[in-house]
Design a protein around this motif. Structure first.
Motif, PDB file in Angstrom:
ATOM      1  N   PHE A 103       0.836  -1.211   0.000  1.00  0.00           N
ATOM      2  CA  PHE A 103       0.000   0.000   0.000  1.00  0.00           C
ATOM      3  C   PHE A 103       0.868   1.256   0.000  1.00  0.00           C
ATOM      4  N   ILE A 104       1.906   1.259   0.824  1.00  0.00           N
ATOM      5  CA  ILE A 104       2.813   2.423   0.873  1.00  0.00           C
ATOM      6  C   ILE A 104       3.476   2.641  -0.482  1.00  0.00           C
ATOM      7  N   TYR A 105       3.929   1.539  -1.088  1.00  0.00           N
ATOM      8  CA  TYR A 105       4.586   1.644  -2.397  1.00  0.00           C
ATOM      9  C   TYR A 105       3.622   2.151  -3.460  1.00  0.00           C
ATOM     10  N   LEU A 106       2.421   1.584  -3.471  1.00  0.00           N
ATOM     11  CA  LEU A 106       1.453   1.898  -4.521  1.00  0.00           C
ATOM     12  C   LEU A 106       0.875   3.297  -4.387  1.00  0.00           C
ATOM     13  N   VAL A 107       0.420   3.639  -3.189  1.00  0.00           N
ATOM     14  CA  VAL A 107      -0.303   4.894  -2.982  1.00  0.00           C
ATOM     15  C   VAL A 107       0.614   6.069  -2.647  1.00  0.00           C
ATOM     16  N   VAL A 108       1.580   5.827  -1.749  1.00  0.00           N
ATOM     17  CA  VAL A 108       2.453   6.927  -1.293  1.00  0.00           C
ATOM     18  C   VAL A 108       3.572   7.201  -2.294  1.00  0.00           C
ATOM     19  N   ILE A 109       4.227   6.149  -2.756  1.00  0.00           N
ATOM     20  CA  ILE A 109       5.389   6.337  -3.638  1.00  0.00           C
ATOM     21  C   ILE A 109       4.974   6.511  -5.098  1.00  0.00           C
ATOM     22  N   LYS A 110       4.139   5.588  -5.595  1.00  0.00           N
ATOM     23  CA  LYS A 110       3.753   5.639  -7.015  1.00  0.00           C
ATOM     24  C   LYS A 110       2.543   6.531  -7.279  1.00  0.00           C
ATOM     25  N   LYS A 111       1.886   7.024  -6.220  1.00  0.00           N
ATOM     26  CA  LYS A 111       0.744   7.930  -6.344  1.00  0.00           C
ATOM     27  C   LYS A 111      -0.414   7.324  -7.159  1.00  0.00           C
ATOM     28  N   GLU A 112      -0.586   6.017  -7.045  1.00  0.00           N
ATOM     29  CA  GLU A 112      -1.662   5.340  -7.753  1.00  0.00           C
ATOM     30  C   GLU A 112      -2.975   5.451  -6.980  1.00  0.00           C
ATOM     31  N   SER A 113      -4.078   5.439  -7.714  1.00  0.00           N
ATOM     32  CA  SER A 113      -5.396   5.496  -7.089  1.00  0.00           C
ATOM     33  C   SER A 113      -5.753   4.141  -6.464  1.00  0.00           C
TER      34      SER A 113
END
Length: 304
Positions: free
Chosen positions: A216-226
């Motif tokens: 979740f951190i990688y996807l939402v925080v780092i990659k800024k994915e929805s």
């Protein structure tokens, strides 16, 4: 025969989980498998917490480290399987993934010096032939589709036989996990078996939760994915059915393993039936023939 009901529930639950895994595997979203990982890890973790409080389990966190080698291979194999569903029909992917039992048999033969009965050798040959032929048919379909669609837009068989590497890698990693599982229970044989199973299962679920947090951190925080909850319904249902299957599997396998193992190992049959009904998947006659070959091999291997 009280084991029959939980065995049936586990079989249907895992087959249904496969259906929703496939529905949640968006070919246009390269991060869809990570979103599935997040949902599965969250549900698994919540279930582990519920078990501790509802059943009053005295959980020892040190088992997360002790069981980590096993959890690593199981979690990684499932993540690879989720990724592969973007490129393969569920009817193809599920039986190939369930061929992991053949790899376990070969590993025990090579590294533990155990012998194999003739029926085991026959089952492994059936599975191997089936997987190879599936690869051949997938590649032929890819080549045919490339000729028919020169623009190669949204191609169903874009990666051909290469796509089979995903379920094959799942089977390989899962078999190592099974191998490591046997080692774990042998290494801690002095601990009461029921207690050890509970500690291991909760550790596995909490490891999933940690992986979900990192994803979740990688996807939402780092990659800024929805990551909108309303878009995760299929993945959430897959996670619920996966956890449900795991819960009932533990009770079923502990009471009548020799019958339950082959019964549950063929849950890909449920996956194939559901994929035909709800996903409208249509394979060629050759594909179905080798899939039946693989399933027969899986059942024969499990019976032995």
């Amino acid at each position: 025969m009280w084991w029959f009901i939980p065995a049936m529930i586990a079989t249907v639950a895992w087959g249904t989980a496969d259906l929703f895994y496939k529905k949640g595997a968006d070919p246009a979203d390269k991060y869809s498998f990570l979103k599935t990982v997040i949902l599965v890890g969250t549900i698994m973790g919540l279930h582990g917490i519920a078990v501790i409080f509802i059943q009053g389990i005295d959980y020892d966190p040190s088992y997360m480290i002790k069981y980590l080698p096993v959890s690593f291979f199981y979690v990684t194999s499932m993540a690879v399987g989720y990724a592969g569903l973007r490129f393969l029909e569920l009817s193809v992917s599920s039986p190939v993934q369930n061929s992991s039992g053949a790899i376990v048999s070969v590993m025990t033969f090579l590294f533990l010096g155990q012998t194999m009965a003739k029926i085991q050798v026959f089952a492994i040959v059936l599975i191997t032939i089936g997987v190879v032929m599936l690869g051949v048919f997938e590649q032929r379909l890819a080549e045919k589709e490339e000729v028919e669609n020169k623009k190669m837009v949204d191609r169903k068989y874009k990666y051909g036989a290469i796509a089979l590497l995903f379920p094959l890698m799942y089977a390989f990693l899962d078999s190592i996990g099974t191998f490591a599982d046997a080692w774990f229970f042998d290494a801690y044989a002095t601990v009461d078996e029921a207690t050890l199973e509970m500690q291991a299962n909760i550790s596995y679920e909490f490891t999933w939760l940690l992986v979900a947090i990192v994803a979740f951190i990688y996807l939402v925080v780092i990659k800024k994915e929805s990551f909108r909850p309303k878009d995760q319904v299929d993945r959430g249902l897959a996670a619920i059915f996966e956890t449900l299957g795991q819960f009932f599997y533990v009770y079923a396998i502990s009471s009548n393993a020799i019958v339950v193992a082959p019964m549950i190992s063929a849950y890909s049959v449920v996956s194939i039936i559901l994929s035909r009904i709800f996903l409208k998947e249509k394979l060629t006659r050759n594909q179905y023939s080798v899939i039946i070959l693989i399933i027969i091999g899986i059942v024969l291997l499990s019976i032995e």
